[in-house]
Design a protein around this motif. Structure first.
Motif, PDB file in Angstrom:
ATOM      1  N   PHE A 163       0.674  -1.194   0.069  1.00 39.96           N
ATOM      2  CA  PHE A 163      -0.035  -0.072  -0.105  1.00 39.96           C
ATOM      3  C   PHE A 163       0.716   1.234  -0.072  1.00 39.96           C
ATOM      4  CE2 PHE A 163      -2.959  -3.311   1.056  1.00 39.96           C
ATOM      5  CZ  PHE A 163      -4.094  -2.763   0.710  1.00 39.96           C
ATOM      6  N   ASP A 164       0.299   2.291  -0.554  1.00 36.50           N
ATOM      7  CA  ASP A 164       0.836   3.911  -0.300  1.00 36.50           C
ATOM      8  C   ASP A 164       1.398   3.868   0.930  1.00 36.50           C
ATOM      9  OD1 ASP A 164       0.667   3.978  -3.278  1.00 36.50           O
ATOM     10  OD2 ASP A 164      -1.412   5.272  -2.918  1.00 36.50           O
ATOM     11  N   HIS A 165       2.537   4.621   0.830  1.00 35.25           N
ATOM     12  CA  HIS A 165       3.133   5.054   2.362  1.00 35.25           C
ATOM     13  C   HIS A 165       3.781   3.881   3.059  1.00 35.25           C
ATOM     14  CE1 HIS A 165       1.276   8.727   1.343  1.00 35.25           C
ATOM     15  NE2 HIS A 165       0.172   8.053   1.122  1.00 35.25           N
ATOM     16  N   GLY A 166       3.482   2.533   2.713  1.00 33.48           N
ATOM     17  CA  GLY A 166       3.836   1.468   3.311  1.00 33.48           C
ATOM     18  C   GLY A 166       5.494   1.242   3.423  1.00 33.48           C
ATOM     19  N   TYR A 167       5.892   0.588   4.808  1.00 30.08           N
ATOM     20  CA  TYR A 167       7.320   0.466   4.530  1.00 30.08           C
ATOM     21  C   TYR A 167       7.443  -1.230   5.253  1.00 30.08           C
ATOM     22  CZ  TYR A 167      12.240  -0.031   6.197  1.00 30.08           C
ATOM     23  OH  TYR A 167      13.547  -0.427   6.463  1.00 30.08           O
ATOM     24  N   HIS A 168       8.384  -1.781   4.437  1.00 35.06           N
ATOM     25  CA  HIS A 168       8.427  -3.335   4.643  1.00 35.06           C
ATOM     26  C   HIS A 168       9.848  -3.748   4.770  1.00 35.06           C
ATOM     27  CE1 HIS A 168       4.182  -3.950   4.562  1.00 35.06           C
ATOM     28  NE2 HIS A 168       4.121  -3.105   3.243  1.00 35.06           N
ATOM     29  N   GLY A 169      10.979  -2.986   4.643  1.00 32.49           N
ATOM     30  CA  GLY A 169      12.267  -3.323   4.619  1.00 32.49           C
ATOM     31  C   GLY A 169      13.184  -2.808   3.411  1.00 32.49           C
ATOM     32  N   ARG A 170      14.487  -3.443   3.660  1.00 31.88           N
ATOM     33  CA  ARG A 170      15.490  -2.859   2.605  1.00 31.88           C
ATOM     34  C   ARG A 170      16.134  -4.044   1.762  1.00 31.88           C
ATOM     35  NH1 ARG A 170      18.150   1.883   4.842  1.00 31.88           N
ATOM     36  NH2 ARG A 170      17.056   2.723   6.638  1.00 31.88           N
ATOM     37  N   ILE A 238      -1.247   0.265  11.512  1.00 31.99           N
ATOM     38  CA  ILE A 238      -0.927   1.428  11.555  1.00 31.99           C
ATOM     39  C   ILE A 238       0.436   1.733  10.807  1.00 31.99           C
ATOM     40  CG2 ILE A 238      -0.268   3.328  12.961  1.00 31.99           C
ATOM     41  CD1 ILE A 238      -2.099   2.277  15.085  1.00 31.99           C
ATOM     42  N   GLN A 239       0.538   2.476   9.954  1.00 38.23           N
ATOM     43  CA  GLN A 239       1.913   2.481   9.032  1.00 38.23           C
ATOM     44  C   GLN A 239       2.816   3.200   9.971  1.00 38.23           C
ATOM     45  OE1 GLN A 239       0.521   4.426   5.383  1.00 38.23           O
ATOM     46  NE2 GLN A 239       0.769   2.442   4.524  1.00 38.23           N
ATOM     47  N   GLY A 240       4.144   2.605  10.052  1.00 41.10           N
ATOM     48  CA  GLY A 240       5.273   3.131  10.726  1.00 41.10           C
ATOM     49  C   GLY A 240       6.139   4.437   9.920  1.00 41.10           C
ATOM     50  N   GLU A 241       7.102   3.742   9.136  1.00 43.79           N
ATOM     51  CA  GLU A 241       7.927   4.692   8.296  1.00 43.79           C
ATOM     52  C   GLU A 241       6.966   5.582   7.703  1.00 43.79           C
ATOM     53  OE1 GLU A 241      10.981   6.915   6.986  1.00 43.79           O
ATOM     54  OE2 GLU A 241      10.894   5.375   8.615  1.00 43.79           O
ATOM     55  N   GLY A 242       5.798   5.276   7.177  1.00 47.82           N
ATOM     56  CA  GLY A 242       4.823   6.107   5.973  1.00 47.82           C
ATOM     57  C   GLY A 242       4.504   7.276   6.811  1.00 47.82           C
ATOM     58  N   GLY A 243       4.382   7.249   8.106  1.00 40.39           N
ATOM     59  CA  GLY A 243       4.010   8.535   9.010  1.00 40.39           C
ATOM     60  C   GLY A 243       3.088   8.183  10.162  1.00 40.39           C
ATOM     61  N   PHE A 244       3.087   6.768  10.594  1.00 37.60           N
ATOM     62  CA  PHE A 244       2.084   6.580  11.682  1.00 37.60           C
ATOM     63  C   PHE A 244       0.647   6.923  11.296  1.00 37.60           C
ATOM     64  CE2 PHE A 244       4.761   6.535  15.668  1.00 37.60           C
ATOM     65  CZ  PHE A 244       5.787   5.637  15.147  1.00 37.60           C
ATOM     66  N   ILE A 245       0.263   6.567   9.748  1.00 36.69           N
ATOM     67  CA  ILE A 245      -0.951   6.799   9.441  1.00 36.69           C
ATOM     68  C   ILE A 245      -2.007   5.779  10.088  1.00 36.69           C
ATOM     69  CG2 ILE A 245      -2.310   6.652   7.181  1.00 36.69           C
ATOM     70  CD1 ILE A 245       0.479   7.594   5.806  1.00 36.69           C
ATOM     71  N   VAL A 246      -3.012   6.016  10.535  1.00 31.04           N
ATOM     72  CA  VAL A 246      -3.946   5.509  11.284  1.00 31.04           C
ATOM     73  C   VAL A 246      -5.203   5.131  10.170  1.00 31.04           C
ATOM     74  CG1 VAL A 246      -5.577   4.662  12.984  1.00 31.04           C
ATOM     75  CG2 VAL A 246      -3.342   5.851  13.616  1.00 31.04           C
ATOM     76  N   PRO A 247      -5.573   3.994   9.695  1.00 30.32           N
ATOM     77  CA  PRO A 247      -6.542   4.044   8.522  1.00 30.32           C
ATOM     78  C   PRO A 247      -8.021   4.239   9.394  1.00 30.32           C
ATOM     79  CG  PRO A 247      -5.862   1.675   9.051  1.00 30.32           C
ATOM     80  CD  PRO A 247      -4.679   2.801   9.785  1.00 30.32           C
TER      81      PRO A 247
END
Length: 453
Positions: A163-170, A238-247
């Protein structure tokens, strides 16, 4: 590290016994930290950056102490890792006892009980009243990669939606899943194929209800990929690196229902949100969703490297023997630390403490927002709260202001971290061992930095 003088060594005994105070005896970095960081520049690649200009020598409670004896308030927890507090006595004792017994055999060669005990605990604690199994790995990215492998093997399909703004690793696959280019992806391609992206619910910016945001995402997945081609969707509750976005409410349940109806594996990436961080053992509980697979890491073992994939037994069993594993996965020392950490999570009131911390953070940041329109949004749950900074005239993201506030707070001895696709969010991730006085003092410093910016 060079030996410290007796006074500094006395001040820097780690763990909860460390004096809980903000104390600056030098500018940052001090001379000892500066010398160590100069060695870092010579020995470590430039790509391995750092946020705070100190060399840490001790940490515990709510502080990090550097080589010069400066004591900084910790509002980052090593990016949500030291949730129960650095050098927690139960974890330190468990690690020492296991290290004296044996440090490694490789679970795939000579299994040991602590790995199984961690798996049993995860199967019990994660959402869902059904048979589950767990496999242990080393890092959040490794857990995500293995969750995708398992979902593909189970479904016989290849497509994956993030998903947009998601972070899952490197790693290569997790870079493909991660949305943000800089600094995570730029110049490192080509990336793994059969990875697609769908729009996230971002109430502050899209204004959509949860069901409407879910309908938008589902329509895009059906039209652009086709449900029959999808092995899994993966999403941070809740997205982490993406900005703590709460859906928005209803977004995640609608996605989960669609997945179940179409044979798509629903993977919750709880690497950052897991283990009491949000005031619940897992953030999925907040939204009433039960993932098919859940990935965990960070807070799982009190600072030692450990990660896991936990999920429905029939999905987890899809792989052939030998298809899952890794030399260090479920290392016995990390498993001992995890069992001690889980004991703390279950029995020492840390979930309730996360809720208390969340109340303090939210009330203070909301009060600041009421006086300063540059704070566009305050959001989060438990001890995972963020403030998004904007141009008050246009609501456009203000990354420069965010960086200035964070840098000023750090210079005054408060560790804060920025995040967000637009670089305009400060996230607050204090260890749950922090005291109220120290937390409030840290927020005072942030407020002063914002007023002066």
């Amino acid at each position: 590290m060079a030996l410290l003088d007796a006074e500094t060594e006395h001040r820097t005994q780690g763990g909860p016994g460390l004096p809980q105070q903000r104390r600056l005896v030098t500018d940052l970095p001090g001379p000892r930290s500066a010398a160590i960081l100069a060695r870092k520049a010579d020995a470590v690649p430039a790509g391995v950056g750092h946020t705070v200009p100190v060399a840490a020598v001790a940490a515990g409670g709510g502080v990090v102490v550097d080589a010069d004896g400066n004591s900084l308030i910790d509002l980052g927890s090593g990016i949500a890792v030291t949730t129960v507090g650095n050098a927690h006595p139960k974890i330190a004792a468990a690690v020492a006892a296991q290290a004296a017994q044996f440090t490694h055999t490789c679970f795939m060669i000579s299994p040991y009980e602590s790995y199984i005990e961690v798996a049993e605990a995860l199967n019990r604690l994660t959402p869902g009243d059904f048979a589950k199994k767990s496999a242990l790995f080393n890092s959040g990215a490794e857990a995500v990669e293995n969750a995708i492998k398992i979902a593909r093997k189970h479904t016989g399909r290849q497509g994956v939606v993030a998903f947009d703004h998601g972070y899952h690793g490197r790693t290569n696959l997790t870079m493909a899943l991660t949305a943000k280019s800089m600094p995570y992806k730029s110049g490192f391609g080509p990336f793994a194929p059969e990875v697609y992206r769908a729009p996230m619910s971002y109430p502050f910016r899209d204004g959509l209800t949860g069901p409407d945001a879910a309908e938008r995402a589902i329509s895009q997945m059906e039209k652009q990929i086709g449900a029959g081609n999808l092995a899994a969707i993966i999403i941070e509750p809740i997205q982490g690196e993406g900005g703590f976005i709460v859906p928005a409410d209803g977004f995640l349940p609608a996605l989960a229902d669609w997945c179940r109806a179409n044979g798509v594996v629903f993977i919750a990436d709880e690497v950052q949100t897991g283990f009491a961080r949000t005031g619940h053992m897992f953030a999925s509980e907040i939204f009433g969703v039960v993932p098919d697979l859940i990935t965990t890491a960070k807070g799982i073992a009190g600072g030692l490297p450990l990660a896991a994939v936990t999920g429905r037994a029939e999905i987890m069993d899809a792989s052939h023997a030998g298809g899952l594993g890794g030399t260090y996965g479920g290392n016995p020392i990390a498993c001992a630390a995890a069992l001690a950490a889980i004991d703390v999570f279950e029995n020492d009131g840390v979930i309730e403490r996360a809720q208390q911390i969340g109340t303090i953070l939210t009330e203070r940041l909301t009060a600041m927002q009421s006086q300063d329109p540059r704070i566009g949004d305050v959001r989060g749950h438990g001890a995972m709260i963020a403030a998004e900074f904007v141009d008050p005239e246009t609501n456009a993201p203000d990354a420069a202001l965010t960086a200035a506030v964070a840098q000023a707070a750090i210079a005054q001895g408060v560790i804060v971290l920025t995040c967000g696709t637009y670089g305009n969010v400060i996230r607050f991730l204090p260890p749950l061992s922090i005291g109220d006085d120290l937390l409030i003092e840290g927020l005072d410093v942030v407020a002063e930095a914002l007023a002066a910016a």
